[in-house]
Design an enzyme around this catalytic site. Structure first.
Site, PDB file in Angstrom:
ATOM      1  CE1 TYR A   1      -2.133   5.688   8.000  1.00  0.00           C
ATOM      2  CE2 TYR A   1      -2.779   7.502   7.133  1.00  0.00           C
ATOM      3  CZ  TYR A   1      -2.799   6.942   8.276  1.00  0.00           C
ATOM      4  OH  TYR A   1      -2.747   8.055   9.394  1.00  0.00           O
TER       5      TYR A   1
ATOM      6  CB  SER B   1       0.838   0.553  -3.574  1.00  0.00           C
ATOM      7  OG  SER B   1      -0.033   1.827  -4.329  1.00  0.00           O
TER       8      SER B   1
ATOM      9  CE1 TYR C   1       0.361   1.762   3.908  1.00  0.00           C
ATOM     10  CE2 TYR C   1       0.980  -0.264   4.504  1.00  0.00           C
ATOM     11  CZ  TYR C   1       0.668   0.451   5.217  1.00  0.00           C
ATOM     12  OH  TYR C   1       1.708   0.756   6.498  1.00  0.00           O
ATOM     13  CB  CYS C   2       1.617   3.925  -1.734  1.00  0.00           C
ATOM     14  SG  CYS C   2       0.250   3.966  -2.865  1.00  0.00           S
ATOM     15  CD1 TRP C   3      -2.099  10.046  -0.209  1.00  0.00           C
ATOM     16  CD2 TRP C   3      -1.497  10.313   1.919  1.00  0.00           C
ATOM     17  NE1 TRP C   3      -2.913  10.576   0.902  1.00  0.00           N
ATOM     18  CE2 TRP C   3      -2.363  10.897   1.602  1.00  0.00           C
ATOM     19  CE3 TRP C   3      -1.022   9.078   3.101  1.00  0.00           C
ATOM     20  CZ2 TRP C   3      -2.826  11.675   3.643  1.00  0.00           C
ATOM     21  CZ3 TRP C   3      -1.330  10.002   4.535  1.00  0.00           C
ATOM     22  CH2 TRP C   3      -2.499  10.248   4.473  1.00  0.00           C
TER      23      TRP C   3
END
Length: 345
Positions: free
Chosen positions: A123, A102, A94-96
């Site tokens: 996130y 991601s 996962y990323c932001w």
């Protein structure tokens, strides 16, 4: 493969081998999914650089520069932390926002042959689940507060209850703070988001059919705020109350706060001057004279107990069990925990 989660419990039971947070180290440090490892697609400086190019120069150029940096960083992770992963490894990335960082990272992992999933919404989706649990929904738990004046060893007893298979939440442990003016610990307090993450993930895994013991606190522990759903439940929860003599409480406080330096202690006492006036001079005198027990007694009588009475007057708690400590020694604290465990069984 994009993976969506409709609840915090579902996300925590994701079923993947590892969770990889590809955000920058600064983003990861503020808060992250529990158990995640940080393998940044972009470093703090690289993320700032790409963002500046995107805003001030050209979005296409920013994406090209970003893609090159991500590829370099992923290669480094493959040769380092991921070098020993076998063909059956299945990571959740996962990323932001569940977007380019991601997606790019997971795409490379998938091309290698690993079954990589990407958290849909990243996130931010996780944060919405935490926020909804702690801010929007009634808490589905049977809370009982452990109450008592300062120095009645409530946190210590809660930790002993956990060892006796009683469901507990140690708010002070999660907040890295003892909840009083002198409550700073050696570890810095987590961010509010990180505190809420730890709290929500601890609460969501409890059995709602069994009681949960939480220490009676104000709505702030150091600089961290207890979120609304929990605070609302705490205000109306029944209480188990512990009473102890002034001498026993003072002795316990001397033991509990023995590691606080005289300089730090003096600084904290000065903060109280605006509330207790000349009393602060008496306390400082006792501190400088090395009269730790007398200082603890004075603080209890002149500051902590009056503050406790004022706070308690705002509520009308139902006391379901009253316990009287003998001396708050280790054996006594263990006995108090055993009595509470027996009462709850």
């Amino acid at each position: 493969m994009s993976v969506s989660f409709d609840s915090l419990a579902a996300l925590l039971a994701h079923g993947f081998d590892d969770v990889i947070d590809v955000r920058s180290p600064a983003e990861f440090a503020e808060d992250h999914i529990p158990g995640a490892i940080n393998l940044p697609a972009l470093s703090n400086a690289e993320r700032a650089e790409v963002g500046t190019i995107y805003v001030q120069d050209d979005p296409f150029k920013a994406r090209k520069v970003g893609a090159a940096l991500v590829a370099q960083n992923v290669a480094r992770h493959l040769q380092g932390p991921l070098a020993d992963k076998t063909g059956g490894w299945s990571p959740l990335v996962y990323c932001w926002r569940g977007g380019q960082r991601s997606g790019s990272f997971a795409s490379i992992l998938s091309q290698i042959g690993w079954r990589a999933g990407v958290v849909a919404g990243g996130y931010q989706a996780f944060r919405r689940l935490v926020h909804g649990f702690l801010y929007d929904d009634p808490l589905p738990l049977n809370l009982i507060l452990l109450d008592g004046n300062t120095g009645t060893a409530k946190t210590d007893i809660i930790n002993r209850l956990s060892d006796l298979s009683v469901q507990t939440i140690d708010l002070e442990g999660l907040a890295h703070h003892r909840g009083s003016l002198l409550g700073e610990t050696k570890d810095a307090q987590p961010s509010q988001k990180a505190f809420e993450t730890k709290l929500a993930c601890a609460l969501v895994q409890l059995d709602p059919t069994r009681p949960v013991i939480i220490e009676a606190e104000s709505n702030k522990i150091g600089a961290r705020i207890i979120p609304p759903s929990l605070w609302t439940a705490m205000k109306t929860a029944p209480r188990i109350e512990i009473a102890a003599t002034l001498d026993a409480r003072a002795t316990y406080l001397v033991q509990a706060y023995g590691a606080v330096s005289q300089e730090t202690f003096a600084e904290k006492l000065e903060v109280l001057r605006r509330h207790r006036g000349a009393r602060a001079d008496v306390w400082l005198g006792l501190l400088q004279a090395g009269q730790s027990h007398a200082l603890a007694r004075a603080l209890i009588e002149d500051h902590y107990d009056p503050s406790y009475r004022a706070a308690r007057a705002k509520h009308d708690p139902a006391i379901v069990k009253h316990l009287t400590a003998s001396d708050l020694s280790e054996a006594d604290r263990q006995n108090l925990a055993a009595q509470i465990a027996g009462f709850l069984s």
